[in-house]
Design an enzyme around this catalytic site. Structure first.
Site, mmCIF file in Angstrom:
data_model
loop_
_atom_site.group_PDB
_atom_site.id
_atom_site.type_symbol
_atom_site.label_atom_id
_atom_site.label_comp_id
_atom_site.label_asym_id
_atom_site.label_seq_id
_atom_site.Cartn_x
_atom_site.Cartn_y
_atom_site.Cartn_z
ATOM 1 N N CYS A 86 0.855 -1.183 0.000
ATOM 2 C CA CYS A 86 0.000 0.000 0.000
ATOM 3 C C CYS A 86 0.892 1.233 0.000
ATOM 4 O O CYS A 86 1.888 1.263 0.727
ATOM 5 C CB CYS A 86 -0.898 -0.016 1.238
ATOM 6 N N HIS A 127 -9.164 -3.969 -1.760
ATOM 7 C CA HIS A 127 -8.185 -3.224 -0.962
ATOM 8 C C HIS A 127 -8.671 -1.794 -0.729
ATOM 9 O O HIS A 127 -8.639 -1.290 0.400
ATOM 10 C CB HIS A 127 -6.835 -3.234 -1.694
ATOM 11 N N GLU A 128 -9.136 -1.140 -1.788
ATOM 12 C CA GLU A 128 -9.568 0.251 -1.671
ATOM 13 C C GLU A 128 -10.863 0.380 -0.879
ATOM 14 O O GLU A 128 -11.027 1.331 -0.108
ATOM 15 C CB GLU A 128 -9.700 0.893 -3.060
ATOM 16 N N HIS A 131 -10.054 0.410 2.660
ATOM 17 C CA HIS A 131 -9.660 1.752 3.094
ATOM 18 C C HIS A 131 -10.890 2.566 3.496
ATOM 19 O O HIS A 131 -10.866 3.258 4.519
ATOM 20 C CB HIS A 131 -8.914 2.499 1.978
#
Length: 137
Positions: A86, A127-128, A131
């Site tokens: 990341c 993954h995003e 976040h």
């Protein structure tokens, strides 16, 4: 182009993002521009990585960036373990992902879309979205 600096503050990145709306389209544009400016090191970004706590992500659907507002994974299949890096963190970490996901989101015109993604693009989206949930790998 209005590329922003990448945030490394884990306390900020651990906060859950709030829903995006029409007033946040400039953030979405900045996020897209920041992704383009980091093309050589990033496959995707979330708005909190540029200091904006909104549910907005951007990633590449080769060769162009796609921006999603308020993305939600509604289906997932094919669980596997992987290691990811990341831009906001040092090194790689192990995480669980799914090979195929279906996502609902709003595009830059605020139209609601539903789309299926597989493979690496699906991994980047997961993954995003993590976040957006304040989840760091």
């Amino acid at each position: 182009m209005t590329a922003q600096n990448i945030i490394h503050d884990q306390l900020f990145l651990s906060q859950k993002s709030t829903s995006a709306n029409r007033a946040d389209l400039k953030i979405a544009e900045d996020l897209r521009d920041t992704l383009l400016a980091n093309r050589d090191k990033a496959a995707g970004l979330a708005a909190n990585m540029i200091g904006k706590n909104k549910r907005i992500i951007a990633f590449y659907v080769v060769p162009l960036p796609l921006v999603m507002l308020n993305p939600q994974i509604i289906r997932r299949s094919g669980e596997y373990l992987t290691s990811e890096g990341c831009l906001s963190l040092n090194g790689e970490r192990k995480t669980k992902r799914y090979k195929t996901i279906t996502v609902t989101y709003q595009n830059m015109s605020l139209e609601t879309k539903t789309q299926e993604f597989t493979g690496f693009i699906a991994e980047v989206i997961q993954h995003e979205i993590d976040h957006c949930e304040g989840i760091l790998i």
